[in-house]
Design a protein around this motif. Structure first.
Motif, short mmCIF file in Angstrom:
data_model
loop_
_atom_site.label_atom_id
_atom_site.label_comp_id
_atom_site.label_asym_id
_atom_site.label_seq_id
_atom_site.Cartn_x
_atom_site.Cartn_y
_atom_site.Cartn_z
N GLU B 150 0.86 -1.50 0.23
CA GLU B 150 -0.01 0.02 -0.16
C GLU B 150 0.89 1.15 0.11
O GLU B 150 0.46 2.23 -0.66
CB GLU B 150 -1.05 -0.01 1.10
N LYS B 151 2.00 1.20 0.76
CA LYS B 151 2.93 2.36 0.68
C LYS B 151 3.42 2.61 -0.73
O LYS B 151 3.43 3.82 -1.17
CB LYS B 151 3.97 2.11 1.59
N ASP B 154 0.48 4.09 -2.87
CA ASP B 154 0.44 5.57 -2.40
C ASP B 154 1.60 6.33 -3.29
O ASP B 154 1.34 7.36 -3.67
CB ASP B 154 0.53 5.53 -0.95
N PHE B 155 2.71 5.86 -3.21
CA PHE B 155 3.84 6.37 -3.74
C PHE B 155 3.75 6.71 -5.17
O PHE B 155 4.15 7.85 -5.62
CB PHE B 155 4.96 5.56 -3.30
N GLU B 157 1.08 6.60 -6.91
CA GLU B 157 -0.16 7.18 -7.09
C GLU B 157 -1.27 6.38 -7.77
O GLU B 157 -1.62 6.92 -9.13
CB GLU B 157 -0.13 8.68 -7.81
N GLN B 159 -3.69 4.60 -6.69
CA GLN B 159 -4.81 4.01 -5.72
C GLN B 159 -6.17 3.95 -6.32
O GLN B 159 -6.72 2.78 -6.10
CB GLN B 159 -5.10 5.11 -4.63
N HIS B 160 -6.50 4.76 -7.32
CA HIS B 160 -7.70 4.57 -8.04
C HIS B 160 -7.80 3.34 -8.86
O HIS B 160 -8.93 2.99 -9.24
CB HIS B 160 -7.99 5.68 -8.77
N ARG B 162 -6.31 0.27 -7.89
CA ARG B 162 -5.86 -0.87 -6.68
C ARG B 162 -6.74 -2.25 -7.41
O ARG B 162 -6.04 -3.17 -7.29
CB ARG B 162 -6.42 -0.09 -5.53
N ARG B 209 9.60 11.35 -13.27
CA ARG B 209 9.62 11.88 -12.18
C ARG B 209 9.46 10.65 -10.99
O ARG B 209 10.10 10.72 -9.89
CB ARG B 209 8.16 12.56 -11.82
N PHE B 210 8.82 9.78 -11.33
CA PHE B 210 8.55 8.48 -10.40
C PHE B 210 10.02 7.95 -10.37
O PHE B 210 10.53 7.63 -9.11
CB PHE B 210 7.58 7.41 -10.85
N ASP B 213 12.07 10.10 -8.00
CA ASP B 213 11.44 10.08 -6.55
C ASP B 213 11.83 8.62 -5.99
O ASP B 213 12.41 8.58 -4.96
CB ASP B 213 10.05 10.04 -6.83
#
Lengths: 663, 272
Positions: B150-151, B154-155, B157, B159-160, B162, B209-210, B213
């Protein structure tokens, strides 16, 4: 526990509550274990009780004191709906500062004006994106003393001499509580009923945004009256997903939530809103028409993909719902057979559908911000969803008129809300006076004076009339948008636009015709609906622009316009507003390009000026127009797209010469 | 600067550590075809290392050597200071190397969440009977691993989506799910095979970007293959350039950009 009992319990000790802080204290002591905030994070709904929330808020307030926040300072809050952001606003009040929530999707350039205008020295940002914007703004305004952020991601590399994570200053504040407790308690005690509760910027369909100052009195009286009106209790659940800078969200998610003591649920992200809505199943809900339109479009698309049996069942029972659903909801008499059939429909269609939409527990809800298409409105009500309309403004702390249960109609906005006085002046403009009337426009006495008179009456800028038979208010349009056609008949664009927007294929419409002999329109297609149609009909397209210009799409839209023209022609007063020619635009109207406000209202004047070449072509009879349009990307960079647009002639119904009124 | 075995500091202030992986004189042949010819380079801890080159230069083969999928006929692979024996891919994964594929290799029928969960396989210790019984150990283990997943969701992005089956996702999102699955293994070294292939400009920017990051947030060492020169030059700390199986350049983006051999390989050489 009965509803009445709960109501009584909610409001016990609510008298003499003269600030959000007093309400927070009451909630934390009287029902401290009840959920106050939920937020979905890492796939799980995290929950804070009122006691826990009060503790968090105090920690933030201590942190603010540690940073040196003074009474009367402005603290800007920019981010999505999250408990920490709501807490920051209440914590700001705790230290005597004024919270200023801002639209998080505004680009830096747009935000600079309001930041400079309110002179915010402290900013609470949601994430790195907002921090970057604020740093850019700071280069121009040089007033920001400290930036706080809630999401730590990507923030490690920044210069932290004037920046902190919110949780860090909470920890620091809590650690130093012995030093700050006395000062904080003193500041809390000093908050009065007439102190500023919040400052909200109007979205500004014309001109610069104005900072509306609302006092504790405004917010609490409005929350109290509206909660009583709909019998809201502390057992409600709401989903907070609308922009925090919008007055509606402040009243629902803070004003009413604190007054009633109900739970505020924050979605995981903007993209998961629909899923989260389903999981929470709010009992009290509010949304701009756009949300309901999108949902209806999705339902219709999915029904078209469903099996034959399901389709027939859906259409059969929806037809029945249309006949009796609204009546049942209003408590009007309905035959036994119809009732039975409705109950069966509820079991087979309405119930499951409501559950899918997230409206399974829906008790009362509002659509506001813009007029909703009557067909869309009736669709939801026929399902047994108690959706109502209200009419409000930031300057009124939302409520001007509201529809009472049992008197809900698509074409009116209801009766004056409790304690609101209404009057219509000679030009037809609506004026009101209420306990919610704003204090002033911040640093703008001229505008304050021209909007609010000495007796407290506020001009809304909307034209309307009160229906004699029912006492309900009917809005015609924005007063400045209503005009006259060349032949003197009335031009009311909203009316026609809403009729067109009922079609799932059409997302947005702008009608022109003021002072002209006929009306023309810009139309935006709805990419979801039209894209789905294209897929099912093997229509190939590579871009929005290509799909929007596809001959078959134009043909479909032409059909919609024709149907609307017929219905408009039936209205004697507005028959002149039929759409003679239209163009399907090559880009969606967008707030980033200034064509809409952040609350998604079309800025008519701006659109008219920007696309003047297309309008000219609509009137001069040409069959095509080539145009180049500047667009702004999400990161603020600019680009341009050019297109050649087909202009379509729509069939109109000939209108008999207007009868000349006997004089 | 690069000779310093203790590592170096990048322009944006990140500390790059010592050598994590070293390729020594690798030669890989398929029958008579020489895919990689005597190549040596190293990857340092915490850096983003790119391998670029025109089509057929041997980039993917190189990545497959690193991931243990191909065994080179000559040369040695050193990982964390010891020479790596011949290994099967799962053993390489156990060592802390995870990868994504050029042509997406997800379980199409499974949801995003389940796909990412498979990345945690190395952390699941319960046996088939415990999992069938479910209660107790297996349940606790799943909760623990779900938290880690889940982390990452979230990282990145996502979630939508899942619960969305992967087959219903657009290409760009599938690539992101692949990255999520690789990250779920909490790798020491992350291999990305053309992470940006077939993407539009916006998707490329998101992915870049990911990647940055991930490197910044988790300190993950990343080796990537990429066609898009612009992306590579912006992303990476050091670049290896290959052409026809040979190494023709190695250094910072600027050094590589000004390397005559590299320019020739990309733009072609006039034969006059």
């Amino acid at each position: 526990m009965g509803r009445r009992e709960r109501l009584a319990q909610t409001q016990s000790g609510a008298e003499g509550m003269h600030s959000l802080l007093a309400l927070l204290h009451r909630n934390a002591t009287q029902f401290g274990d009840a959920p106050a905030y939920r937020e979905k994070e890492f796939g799980i709904w995290q929950c804070w009780t009122w006691t826990e929330a009060a503790k968090e808020i105090r920690a933030i307030a201590l942190g603010f004191l540690e940073l040196g926040v003074e009474k009367g300072d402005h603290i800007a809050v920019i981010g999505r709906n999250r408990p920490a952001h709501y807490w920051s606003m209440v914590a700001a009040q705790m230290v005597g500062a004024i919270p200023v929530p801002l639209y998080q999707d505004a680009v830096a350039e747009e935000m600079t004006y309001v930041m400079e205008h309110c002179g915010a020295k402290y900013v609470v940002c949601g994430d790195q994106e907002q921090v970057d914007k604020v740093i850019e703004i700071q280069e121009k305004v040089h007033q920001i003393k400290h930036i706080l952020y809630t999401d730590k991601r990507g923030m490690r590399k920044y210069d932290h001499s004037q920046m902190n994570a919110l949780e860090d200053i909470m920890a620091e504040g809590s650690a130093g509580h012995a030093r700050f407790d006395a000062e904080l308690d003193k500041r809390i005690a000093e908050v009065t009923y007439d102190d500023t509760c919040v400052m909200l910027y109007t979205s500004g369909t014309t001109g610069k945004p104005k900072g509306v100052v609302l006092s504790n009195r405004n917010v609490i009286e409005s929350a109290k009256n509206s909660a009583d009106f709909d019998h809201l209790t502390r057992n409600e659940d709401i989903l907070s997903y609308l922009p925090m800078a919008w007055v509606g969200d402040f009243i629902f998610s803070i004003g009413q939530a604190y007054w009633c003591g109900f739970c505020v649920n924050c979605p995981e992200s903007a993209d998961t809103m629909m899923t989260d809505l389903r999981e929470i199943g709010p009992t009290y809900f509010f949304a701009p028409p756009r949300v309901f339109e999108t949902q209806l479009t999705n339902v219709m698309i999915r029904m078209e993909d469903a099996g034959k049996l399901k389709q027939r069942m859906f259409h059969h029972f929806m037809a029945h719902a249309k006949k009796v659903g609204g009546l049942l909801l209003d408590g009007k008499p309905v035959g036994f057979g119809d009732k039975l059939k409705y109950a069966l429909g509820n079991l087979l269609v309405y119930g499951p559908l409501k559950d899918t939409l997230g409206y399974g527990r829906f008790r009362v809800g509002y659509t506001a911000g813009e007029a909703i298409g009557p067909e869309i409105f009736d669709f939801y009500r026929s399902l047994g969803i108690n959706l109502k309309q209200l009419y409000g403004q930031t300057e009124a702390t939302v409520f001007i008129t509201v529809q009472p249960d049992g008197e809900v109609r698509a074409d009116t906005v209801g009766v004056p809300a409790p304690d609101v006085e209404l009057k219509i002046d000679d030009s037809g403009e609506i004026h009101y006076r209420s306990p919610g009337v704003f204090v002033e426009y911040y640093n703008n006495p001229d505008s304050t004076a021209s909007t609010k008179d000495a007796e407290g009456w506020v001009a809304t800028g909307d034209a309307g009339f009160i229906e004699e038979s029912s006492g309900h208010l009917r809005i015609i349009d924005r007063a400045k948008d209503v005009g006259k056609m060349a032949d003197g008949s009335m031009f009311a664009p909203k009316y026609v636009e809403n009729k067109l927007k009922f079609y799932p294929d059409i997302l947005e419409v702008v009608l022109f015709g003021n002072g002209k002999d006929r009306c023309v329109a810009f139309i935006n297609i709805d990419l979801t609906a039209v894209g789905n149609w294209a897929e099912r009909n093997n229509v190939a397209y590579a871009s929005y622009q290509e799909l929007a210009g596809h001959p078959r799409v134009l043909e479909t839209i032409r059909g919609h316009v024709e149907a609307v023209n017929k219905s408009v022609a039936a209205d004697e007063m507005l028959s002149g507003c039929q759409v003679h020619r239209f163009v399907v635009l090559h880009k969606e109207l967008d707030a980033d390009d200034g064509e809409m406000t952040r609350t998604r209202k079309v800025r008519r004047g701006f659109v008219e000026e920007k696309f003047h070449d297309i309008i000219a072509a609509l009137y001069d009879g040409s069959g095509q127009v080539s145009t180049t349009t500047e667009v702004t990307y999400e990161d603020g960079r600019k680009g341009s797209i050019s297109a050649t647009l087909e202009i379509v002639d729509a069939p109109v119904v000939p209108v008999a010469q207007h009868k000349v009124a006997a004089e | 600067m690069l000779d310093n075995s203790e590592g170096y500091v990048t322009e944006d202030g990140r500390k790059i550590g010592g050598v994590v992986m070293e390729m020594k004189n690798i030669t890989l042949r398929f029958g008579g075809v020489v895919a990689i010819k005597d190549i040596s380079f190293d990857i340092r801890e915490g850096e983003i290392r790119a391998i670029i080159g025109p089509n057929g230069a041997g980039k993917s083969s190189m990545l497959n050597v690193i991931s243990g999928f191909y065994v080179p006929q000559e040369g040695e692979v050193w990982f964390h200071g010891s020479k790596r024996p011949q290994m099967r891919p799962f053993e390489v994964a156990q060592q802390g190397i995870a990868r994504t594929f050029q042509n997406i290799a997800l379980f199409e029928g499974m949801s995003v969440l389940d796909n990412v969960m498979t990345g945690r396989l190395g952390y699941m210790k319960t046996n088939i009977f415990q999992q069938a019984w479910w209660k107790g150990k297996a349940e606790a283990e799943e909760t623990e691993n779900r938290e880690a997943v889940e982390k990452i969701i979230d990282f990145l992005e996502i979630q939508h989506i899942r619960k969305t089956p992967v087959s219903r996702l657009p290409y760009g999102l599938k690539k992101r799910v692949e990255l999520a699955r690789a990250l779920a293994a909490e790798p020491k070294l992350l291999l990305l095979d053309e992470p940006m292939a077939g993407m539009n400009v916006e998707e490329k920017e998101d992915m870049s970007r990911f990647i940055l990051d991930v490197n910044d947030e988790f300190g993950t060492t990343i080796a990537l293959i990429e066609h898009d020169m612009g992306v590579v030059m912006d992303l990476s700390d050091r670049v290896v350039v290959m052409d026809y199986g040979k190494k023709i350049g190695d250094g910072t983006p600027d050094e590589v950009r000004n390397n005559q051999e590299v320019i020739d390989a990309y733009l072609g050489v006039s034969h006059d």
